[in-house]
Write a protein that holds these residues in place. Structure first.
Motif, short mmCIF file in Angstrom:
data_model
loop_
_atom_site.label_atom_id
_atom_site.label_comp_id
_atom_site.label_asym_id
_atom_site.label_seq_id
_atom_site.Cartn_x
_atom_site.Cartn_y
_atom_site.Cartn_z
N SER A 79 0.82 -1.13 -0.11
CA SER A 79 0.06 0.01 0.11
C SER A 79 0.93 1.20 0.14
O SER A 79 2.03 1.14 0.46
CB SER A 79 -0.91 -0.03 1.39
OG SER A 79 -0.39 0.45 2.19
N GLN A 80 0.33 2.24 -0.38
CA GLN A 80 1.17 3.54 -0.88
C GLN A 80 1.43 4.55 0.16
O GLN A 80 2.32 5.28 0.15
CB GLN A 80 0.25 4.28 -1.82
CG GLN A 80 0.26 3.44 -3.29
CD GLN A 80 -0.40 3.96 -4.37
OE1 GLN A 80 -0.03 5.19 -4.31
NE2 GLN A 80 -0.92 3.47 -5.35
N ASN A 81 0.88 4.16 1.62
CA ASN A 81 1.57 5.12 2.60
C ASN A 81 2.73 4.60 3.34
O ASN A 81 2.73 4.65 4.64
CB ASN A 81 0.41 5.24 3.55
CG ASN A 81 -0.12 3.88 4.25
OD1 ASN A 81 0.27 2.86 3.66
ND2 ASN A 81 -0.67 3.83 5.41
N TYR A 109 5.55 3.15 8.32
CA TYR A 109 4.29 3.54 8.04
C TYR A 109 3.80 4.59 9.01
O TYR A 109 4.03 4.31 10.26
CB TYR A 109 3.23 2.43 8.32
CG TYR A 109 3.32 1.35 7.30
CD1 TYR A 109 2.78 1.86 5.71
CD2 TYR A 109 4.08 0.34 7.41
CE1 TYR A 109 2.86 1.11 4.87
CE2 TYR A 109 3.93 -0.79 6.45
CZ TYR A 109 3.36 -0.32 5.33
OH TYR A 109 3.65 -1.49 4.09
N LYS A 153 4.97 -5.58 3.05
CA LYS A 153 3.72 -5.75 2.93
C LYS A 153 3.19 -6.61 3.88
O LYS A 153 1.91 -6.34 4.45
CB LYS A 153 3.18 -6.37 1.47
CG LYS A 153 1.69 -6.58 1.31
CD LYS A 153 1.44 -7.39 -0.23
CE LYS A 153 -0.02 -7.36 -0.41
NZ LYS A 153 -0.32 -8.12 -1.65
N GLN A 156 2.79 -4.76 6.98
CA GLN A 156 1.72 -3.99 6.96
C GLN A 156 0.23 -4.32 7.36
O GLN A 156 -0.69 -3.79 7.85
CB GLN A 156 1.45 -3.56 5.35
CG GLN A 156 1.04 -2.34 4.96
CD GLN A 156 1.18 -2.23 3.67
OE1 GLN A 156 1.31 -2.94 2.60
NE2 GLN A 156 1.18 -0.66 3.01
#
Length: 158
Positions: A79-81, A109, A153, A156
């Motif tokens: 994910s992009q954050n 993150y 990932k 995350q």
């Protein structure tokens, strides 16, 4: 000066498609000093490295490695954050045809570090010369980048 050798420039991102770089990732690649000079690095002994004068990166090695990292992050579906830092302190060939990469990749993150891993790669060139050296380093880095992206990932998801 008529006999001065031609400078050859190497790109490890020429096969990267723009569509694989649409993710909004914050990626920072920090290179050790000998990797910042622009020339390809060859280890000549346990203690010495030589930077090539006429075999150089087409653009900054840090920016090329950033592109490969972004490609891996997007390919792995991260994910992009995320912010990713890569500290690269070996990215070199050797006189015996082996290639070496040593680096630490960390992921954050919202400012909190959730992933940090050291990676070592030792490869073998398919032939002598700078082209096979660069090809093997690119492939080795891509493998590391994808493994790290999967690790980021997974962290995350926690």
């Amino acid at each position: 000066v008529a006999n001065s050798p031609e400078t050859l420039r190497y790109s490890i991102v020429s096969d990267v498609k723009a569509s694989s770089l649409t993710g909004q990732y914050i990626v920072s690649v920090i290179l050790s000093d000998e990797l910042k000079t622009g020339g390809l690095v060859v280890r000549t002994s346990d203690l010495t490295v030589r930077t090539a004068q006429y075999h150089v990166w087409a653009s900054g090695l840090d920016s090329q490695l950033s592109i490969l990292l972004c490609e891996a992050l997007q390919s792995a579906g991260v994910s992009q954050n995320v912010s990713v830092d890569a500290d690269v302190y070996r990215f070199e060939g050797s006189l015996n045809g082996r290639t070496y990469i040593e680096m630490v990749i960390s992921g954050r993150y919202d400012g909190k570090e959730v992933f940090r891993h050291g990676y070592s790669y030792e490869g073998k060139q398919r032939a002598d010369g700078y082209d096979p050296m660069v090809e093997d380093l690119r492939n080795g880095f891509r493998g590391i980048a994808y493994k790290a992206a999967l690790g980021i990932k997974a962290s995350q998801a926690k």
